[in-house]
Design a protein around this motif. Structure first.
Motif, PDB file in Angstrom:
ATOM      1  N   ARG A  69       0.835  -1.208   0.000  1.00 36.82           N
ATOM      2  CA  ARG A  69       0.000   0.000   0.000  1.00 36.82           C
ATOM      3  C   ARG A  69       0.868   1.255   0.000  1.00 36.82           C
ATOM      4  NH1 ARG A  69      -3.170  -3.420   3.349  1.00 36.82           N
ATOM      5  NH2 ARG A  69      -2.142  -2.650   5.242  1.00 36.82           N
ATOM      6  N   ALA A  70       1.924   1.250   0.804  1.00 34.09           N
ATOM      7  CA  ALA A  70       2.822   2.404   0.833  1.00 34.09           C
ATOM      8  C   ALA A  70       3.527   2.575  -0.510  1.00 34.09           C
ATOM      9  CB  ALA A  70       3.841   2.238   1.962  1.00 34.09           C
ATOM     10  N   ALA A  71       3.904   1.458  -1.139  1.00 31.97           N
ATOM     11  CA  ALA A  71       4.571   1.535  -2.431  1.00 31.97           C
ATOM     12  C   ALA A  71       3.624   2.090  -3.499  1.00 31.97           C
ATOM     13  CB  ALA A  71       5.070   0.144  -2.837  1.00 31.97           C
ATOM     14  N   ALA A  72       2.359   1.661  -3.470  1.00 27.77           N
ATOM     15  CA  ALA A  72       1.396   2.168  -4.445  1.00 27.77           C
ATOM     16  C   ALA A  72       1.183   3.663  -4.274  1.00 27.77           C
ATOM     17  CB  ALA A  72       0.075   1.420  -4.300  1.00 27.77           C
ATOM     18  N   ALA A  73       1.155   4.126  -3.018  1.00 25.78           N
ATOM     19  CA  ALA A  73       0.991   5.562  -2.773  1.00 25.78           C
ATOM     20  C   ALA A  73       2.205   6.334  -3.286  1.00 25.78           C
ATOM     21  CB  ALA A  73       0.795   5.820  -1.279  1.00 25.78           C
ATOM     22  N   ALA A  95       4.191   5.385  -5.761  1.00 29.84           N
ATOM     23  CA  ALA A  95       4.143   5.364  -7.222  1.00 29.84           C
ATOM     24  C   ALA A  95       3.131   6.368  -7.760  1.00 29.84           C
ATOM     25  CB  ALA A  95       3.812   3.957  -7.702  1.00 29.84           C
ATOM     26  N   ALA A  96       2.021   6.546  -7.038  1.00 31.76           N
ATOM     27  CA  ALA A  96       0.991   7.489  -7.487  1.00 31.76           C
ATOM     28  C   ALA A  96       1.534   8.911  -7.558  1.00 31.76           C
ATOM     29  CB  ALA A  96      -0.219   7.411  -6.555  1.00 31.76           C
ATOM     30  N   GLU A  97       2.493   9.232  -6.673  1.00 36.80           N
ATOM     31  CA  GLU A  97       3.079  10.572  -6.714  1.00 36.80           C
ATOM     32  C   GLU A  97       3.886  10.805  -7.987  1.00 36.80           C
ATOM     33  OE1 GLU A  97       4.969  12.146  -3.298  1.00 36.80           O
ATOM     34  OE2 GLU A  97       3.764  10.968  -1.882  1.00 36.80           O
ATOM     35  N   LEU A  98       4.280   9.724  -8.668  1.00 37.24           N
ATOM     36  CA  LEU A  98       4.973   9.847  -9.948  1.00 37.24           C
ATOM     37  C   LEU A  98       4.010   9.703 -11.124  1.00 37.24           C
ATOM     38  CD1 LEU A  98       8.195   7.744  -9.236  1.00 37.24           C
ATOM     39  CD2 LEU A  98       7.992  10.230  -9.304  1.00 37.24           C
ATOM     40  N   GLY A  99       2.707   9.646 -10.822  1.00 35.34           N
ATOM     41  CA  GLY A  99       1.714   9.540 -11.878  1.00 35.34           C
ATOM     42  C   GLY A  99       1.458   8.129 -12.349  1.00 35.34           C
ATOM     43  N   LEU A 100       1.913   7.123 -11.584  1.00 34.14           N
ATOM     44  CA  LEU A 100       1.698   5.731 -11.964  1.00 34.14           C
ATOM     45  C   LEU A 100       0.448   5.191 -11.286  1.00 34.14           C
ATOM     46  CD1 LEU A 100       5.397   4.485 -11.607  1.00 34.14           C
ATOM     47  CD2 LEU A 100       4.213   5.171 -13.716  1.00 34.14           C
ATOM     48  N   ALA A 101      -0.196   4.225 -11.936  1.00 34.55           N
ATOM     49  CA  ALA A 101      -1.432   3.665 -11.398  1.00 34.55           C
ATOM     50  C   ALA A 101      -1.178   2.787 -10.181  1.00 34.55           C
ATOM     51  CB  ALA A 101      -2.146   2.855 -12.479  1.00 34.55           C
ATOM     52  N   GLY A 102       0.002   2.286 -10.029  1.00 37.39           N
ATOM     53  CA  GLY A 102       0.379   1.442  -8.894  1.00 37.39           C
ATOM     54  C   GLY A 102       1.849   1.106  -8.997  1.00 37.39           C
ATOM     55  N   TRP A 103       2.352   0.379  -7.997  1.00 40.17           N
ATOM     56  CA  TRP A 103       3.757  -0.003  -8.062  1.00 40.17           C
ATOM     57  C   TRP A 103       3.942  -0.971  -9.223  1.00 40.17           C
ATOM     58  CZ3 TRP A 103       7.682   2.153  -5.434  1.00 40.17           C
ATOM     59  CH2 TRP A 103       8.940   1.600  -5.651  1.00 40.17           C
ATOM     60  N   PRO A 104       4.885  -0.716 -10.107  1.00 41.55           N
ATOM     61  CA  PRO A 104       4.995  -1.513 -11.330  1.00 41.55           C
ATOM     62  C   PRO A 104       5.472  -2.936 -11.057  1.00 41.55           C
ATOM     63  CG  PRO A 104       6.817   0.042 -11.171  1.00 41.55           C
ATOM     64  CD  PRO A 104       5.876   0.388 -10.064  1.00 41.55           C
ATOM     65  N   ALA A 105       4.848  -3.876 -11.740  1.00 41.68           N
ATOM     66  CA  ALA A 105       5.279  -5.269 -11.680  1.00 41.68           C
ATOM     67  C   ALA A 105       6.224  -5.546 -12.845  1.00 41.68           C
ATOM     68  CB  ALA A 105       4.078  -6.202 -11.754  1.00 41.68           C
ATOM     69  N   PRO A 106       7.288  -6.311 -12.621  1.00 39.43           N
ATOM     70  CA  PRO A 106       8.208  -6.603 -13.729  1.00 39.43           C
ATOM     71  C   PRO A 106       7.585  -7.571 -14.726  1.00 39.43           C
ATOM     72  CG  PRO A 106       8.838  -7.854 -11.786  1.00 39.43           C
ATOM     73  CD  PRO A 106       7.716  -6.927 -11.356  1.00 39.43           C
ATOM     74  N   ALA A 107       8.059  -7.515 -15.948  1.00 39.15           N
ATOM     75  CA  ALA A 107       7.622  -8.496 -16.938  1.00 39.15           C
ATOM     76  C   ALA A 107       8.162  -9.879 -16.614  1.00 39.15           C
ATOM     77  CB  ALA A 107       8.088  -8.066 -18.326  1.00 39.15           C
ATOM     78  N   LEU A 108       9.282  -9.918 -15.893  1.00 33.58           N
ATOM     79  CA  LEU A 108       9.940 -11.180 -15.575  1.00 33.58           C
ATOM     80  C   LEU A 108      10.804 -10.977 -14.340  1.00 33.58           C
ATOM     81  CD1 LEU A 108      10.878 -14.110 -16.363  1.00 33.58           C
ATOM     82  CD2 LEU A 108      12.653 -13.011 -17.742  1.00 33.58           C
ATOM     83  N   ARG A 109      10.835 -11.990 -13.456  1.00 36.05           N
ATOM     84  CA  ARG A 109      11.781 -12.021 -12.340  1.00 36.05           C
ATOM     85  C   ARG A 109      12.727 -13.195 -12.531  1.00 36.05           C
ATOM     86  NH1 ARG A 109       9.606 -11.589  -6.264  1.00 36.05           N
ATOM     87  NH2 ARG A 109       8.033 -13.049  -7.003  1.00 36.05           N
ATOM     88  N   LEU A 110      14.015 -12.933 -12.365  1.00 41.13           N
ATOM     89  CA  LEU A 110      15.032 -13.968 -12.459  1.00 41.13           C
ATOM     90  C   LEU A 110      15.674 -14.152 -11.088  1.00 41.13           C
ATOM     91  CD1 LEU A 110      16.755 -12.905 -15.813  1.00 41.13           C
ATOM     92  CD2 LEU A 110      15.158 -14.809 -15.473  1.00 41.13           C
ATOM     93  N   LEU A 111      15.743 -15.387 -10.616  1.00 45.50           N
ATOM     94  CA  LEU A 111      16.298 -15.695  -9.310  1.00 45.50           C
ATOM     95  C   LEU A 111      17.672 -16.322  -9.472  1.00 45.50           C
ATOM     96  CD1 LEU A 111      13.174 -17.476  -7.741  1.00 45.50           C
ATOM     97  CD2 LEU A 111      13.691 -15.028  -7.741  1.00 45.50           C
ATOM     98  N   GLN A 112      18.668 -15.775  -8.769  1.00 43.67           N
ATOM     99  CA  GLN A 112      20.008 -16.342  -8.819  1.00 43.67           C
ATOM    100  C   GLN A 112      20.105 -17.490  -7.794  1.00 43.67           C
ATOM    101  OE1 GLN A 112      24.438 -14.577  -9.230  1.00 43.67           O
ATOM    102  NE2 GLN A 112      23.510 -14.136  -7.270  1.00 43.67           N
TER     103      GLN A 112
END
Length: 400
Positions: free
Chosen positions: A163-167, A169-186
């Motif tokens: 919730r804090a991250a979404a708030a 992100a909203a200050e930068l004009g984004l609809a929510g905290w962005p999700a990556p297209a892909l996550r890679l785990l080492q």
């Protein structure tokens, strides 16, 4: 040729995996530009990666507050970073999981992002022990109940953070905290505990990190077993891990290499102390000793080396527990890591007939994975293909 941006903080454990992928993308003919700390400028240049300093790395007011570091500071960093990245018009951004400004910058520019996690999957799961404590899988109803209570707390904390991250992100004009297209785990498949639900677009990538730009550190001559120890500058011990290893392993019939910056360089017929790339040493090692940092642990696992680990922090404790689960490592608590205890653990690792077999299984899993494989998955994102359909070994572990 595409232009690909890399965004990562200066910590080597996070920067070297990102640079490892970047080097592979550059070999495929793409233009690669990295924003990171000054300490990695030389290594980037060696691999023909254009380097720029990540803005606002200096300590800022409020850094002691975790919420500020996770949500407020990334906004300021993204505002400074976005115009710099936009000037190159990249088609893809590869970001470190802790450099959250990179995700915000990619979303602001409308560019797909690949997130790199330099260790195991950090998402809590109700069927697993709480992440970060290094607990084994529960064997009693009481432990299972206790684990689930702690996981509920972790999930509530994550939801509050979301919730804090979404708030933010909203200050930068984004609809929510962005999700990556892909996550890679080492990490490796056997070092991931089975889950009923595996997050979408999350793949196990194996060892990713480049060796740092250092001259080789030759081990002592001879054919005695080689033990490679890597130190930590924050061991939490009365002595550093290097000190403990030098005291505890003295007099044994083995060759010892200790990579550390906390002690002066030294070389004699049985012992070498200094700094150098780990890859060549692990190719010859019989046992590896470390604090269980994600990069070194998975690199040693990929080399098929049994390990003794002294975990210090949350992700290290977790990585150590998974290594212990599969029988490829022995775990020493920092408070109990005396010279005598470390000596005993290394001797046991050298004489245990099962550990080499478990370590060899990890090496077989790692063989088709790595930075080249990860670069291919990034290019699938770039070409709008589904990286989750990549062929190869099990990319995830799901409970039956």
């Amino acid at each position: 040729m595409a232009i690909i941006a890399l965004i990562v903080g200066p910590d080597p454990g996070h920067a070297l995996p990102i640079l490892g992928i970047g080097a592979q993308l550059r070999r495929r003919g793409h233009r690669v530009v990295v924003w990171t700390g000054t300490r990695h400028a030389g290594l980037a240049a060696r691999h023909d990666i254009e380097w720029h300093e990540l803005p606002l790395l200096a300590p800022q007011p409020g850094d002691d507050d975790l919420g500020v570091r996770l949500h407020v500071r990334p906004m300021a960093m993204s505002r400074a970073l976005t115009p710099q990245v936009a000037a190159f018009e990249p088609a893809l951004v590869v970001v470190d999981t802790l450099t959250r400004a990179g995700a915000l910058t990619a979303a602001t520019l409308g560019i797909p992002a690949v997130e790199v996690v330099p260790h195991h999957l950090p998402d809590p799961d109700p069927d697993l022990p709480p992440i970060g404590l290094g607990r084994p899988l529960p064997r009693t109803p009481w432990r299972r109940f206790d684990d689930r209570q702690l996981v509920r707390c972790q999930l509530r904390s994550n939801a509050e953070g979301d919730r804090a991250a979404a708030a933010a992100a909203a200050e930068l004009g984004l609809a929510g905290w962005p999700a990556p297209a892909l996550r890679l785990l080492q990490t490796l498949p056997s070092l991931e505990r089975p889950r009923r639900r595996w997050p979408a677009n999350t793949l196990i990538a194996g060892p990713l990190a480049l060796d740092p730009d250092l001259p080789p550190l030759a081990p002592p001559d001879g054919d005695a077993p080689l033990v490679v120890v890597t130190d930590s500058t924050a061991t939490g011990l009365d002595r550093s891990l290097a000190d403990v290893a030098l005291l505890g392993l003295a007099g044994l019939d083995l060759r010892l290499v200790v990579t550390t910056t906390s002690l002066p360089p030294r070389r004699d017929h049985r012992t070498v102390v200094g700094v150098g790339p780990h890859g060549p040493l692990l190719a010859e090692a019989s046992v590896a000793v470390s604090p269980a940092g994600g990069g070194f642990l998975v690199k040693a696992a990929a080399a098929g080396v049994p390990q003794v680990v002294v975990p210090l922090a949350g992700d290290q404790r977790e990585a150590a527990a998974r290594l212990r689960d599969v029988g490829a490592g022995r775990v020493l608590r920092p408070a109990r890591c005396t010279p005598r205890a470390l000596r005993w653990a290394v001797v046991r690792a050298l004489t245990d007939r099962r550990m080499p077999d478990a370590a060899a299984q990890l090496a077989r899993e790692a063989e088709p994975l790595g930075a080249s494989w990860a670069a291919d998955r990034c290019l699938e994102v770039l070409s709008d293909r589904d990286p989750g359909t990549a062929s190869g070994p099990a990319a995830r572990r799901v409970a039956p």
